[in-house]
Design a protein around this motif. Sequence first.
Motif, PDB file in Angstrom:
ATOM      1  N   GLN A 152      30.719 -17.720  -0.739  1.00 37.39           N
ATOM      2  CA  GLN A 152      29.804 -18.504  -1.590  1.00 37.39           C
ATOM      3  C   GLN A 152      29.895 -18.024  -3.039  1.00 37.39           C
ATOM      4  O   GLN A 152      29.954 -18.830  -3.975  1.00 37.39           O
ATOM      5  CB  GLN A 152      28.362 -18.350  -1.107  1.00 37.39           C
ATOM      6  N   LYS A 198      29.147 -14.648   2.717  1.00 37.65           N
ATOM      7  CA  LYS A 198      28.389 -14.587   1.459  1.00 37.65           C
ATOM      8  C   LYS A 198      29.357 -14.410   0.274  1.00 37.65           C
ATOM      9  O   LYS A 198      29.183 -15.032  -0.775  1.00 37.65           O
ATOM     10  CB  LYS A 198      27.398 -13.415   1.523  1.00 37.65           C
ATOM     11  N   SER A 246      24.360 -16.299   6.091  1.00 41.83           N
ATOM     12  CA  SER A 246      25.639 -15.591   6.054  1.00 41.83           C
ATOM     13  C   SER A 246      25.390 -14.107   6.269  1.00 41.83           C
ATOM     14  O   SER A 246      25.117 -13.671   7.370  1.00 41.83           O
ATOM     15  CB  SER A 246      26.377 -15.886   4.743  1.00 41.83           C
TER      16      SER A 246
END
Lengths: 358, 183
Positions: free
Chosen positions: A274, A271, B60
């Motif tokens: 990203q 994450k 994720s």
Amino acid sequence: MKELRLMKGNEAIAEAAIRAGVDGYFGYPITPQSEVLEYLMSEQPEKRTGMVVLQAESEVAAINMVYGGAATGKKVMTSSSSPGISLKQEGITYIAGAELPCLIVNVVRGGPGLGTIQPAQSDYFQSVKGGGHGDYKLIVLAPSSVQEMYDFVDLAFTLAFKYRNPALILSDGAIGQMMEKVEISDQKPRWTNEEIIKMSPWATTGKTPDRPHNIITSLDLDPSKQEKFNHKLQAKYKEIEKNEVRFEEIQTKDAEYLFVAYGTSSRICQKSIQMARAKGIKVGLLRPITLFPFPSKRLFELSKQVKGILTVEMSAGQMVEDVKLAVKCSIPVEHYGRMGGIIPSPAEVLTALEQKIL
Amino acid sequence: MTEELIIAGFGGQGVLSMGKILCYSGIVQGQEVTWMPSYGPEMRGGTANVTVILSDERISSPIVGEFDTAIILNQQSMDKFEKTVKKGGTLIYDSNGITRHPERKDINIYLVDAAEEASKMDSAKTFNMIVLGGYLKIKPVVKMENVVAGIKKSLPERYHHLVPMNEKAIVRGAEIIKQIQKV
């Protein structure tokens, strides 16, 4: 299509054990992994496959039941969480010293001592650098999803029997407690006695006239023999390092910076990647799947491409030492982590990357 | 599509099972799902919360600091999670037992008085399904037919006779949810 189920990581371990044709599970409850034993008890696998599930009187008893079961060539396992795994260390080094295959699952919680019941990754050293006494290694697998909790049970047994070596699944309370989609595999039959004798001629399956006694021990009082045995063990570990390194790379192709993280931390880093890439920071992730053997070679290659590495661990920084060794200190390697059961947020990890590496 | 959601309330309100039903519905719909509960001593008689992520892609981090949607079912959770809603995100709450209503001006706010409605329907156990119905009206992340399949999957077969009652509660939740603030 295969059957899909929503399962906790701990339940996935338990169902995978039944499906992998495990002969015996010996355990003792401890948060956050008690669902392994609970699930097995409620599933009554003795009716499904004949698998034995036993709640031992203590962790020490459980690991020694594993020792005994493994000596007979059966597929046996135990699971616990950090303080319980510490109690099992004597048995684990005996099993390694007797070269027996088995599976140990550690659903790690914060330490030291009784610590906390929340997730942590502070048992890395214990898992990959001994734990018990003597020069031994475990094959250590680090799942980062509930599906991998499921899949690695069968993989761990395959590797354990291939090398006659105990294997450990190093998980944590977050993966143990969270639920995700799991693709359920077909039921593997348990091995027959004939199959065990054929596959594991070293096992104590009952002496027959055509072979000498099989003796399972970790004791040899003759130092020259003991040294020779140690050399044999070390050669085996070298072989494992040569053949069994597993890792995953995410967005490393154009990466200028690198996260190295396993298990829950590796999910958080994905994450963070990203978020970083949205800001134009080219960062990737190397996720070791095997912690022993460690993906040192690939890390060294990547050190020639990236400008710096941040390891993210829910500990004071343990794996970071192996990353530094792997890259031979050629580029900056820093650690970011939280302790005591705190899970870092993706934003926090990104800030650490910006402050420590960029 | 990725939806990062937190459901927070008292232990016993059905917070965790509502998350589970959502995840099962997501699986039926072919989505990736994670369900990450708070666990530990705080669950016993205290607050309970669960992070649910539904996505068309590989998920994720199962742990996120900010949420697209927060479903808040008691005051403690309001104090803790109102601030974790993403700017422009959505907060859904039940005003039963709430002493301080949400104050943020940069998020969408909806009210679903599920506790009151559940007592009108004479079934306290449908509370969480009324909330779920309200949520799905605002955020149709999974189709109704998949939710029914999800309920069936998460309930043992001996409870399947309760499915129509739960369906009714979901429909009712969708009817009673009210918009308080739009950004």
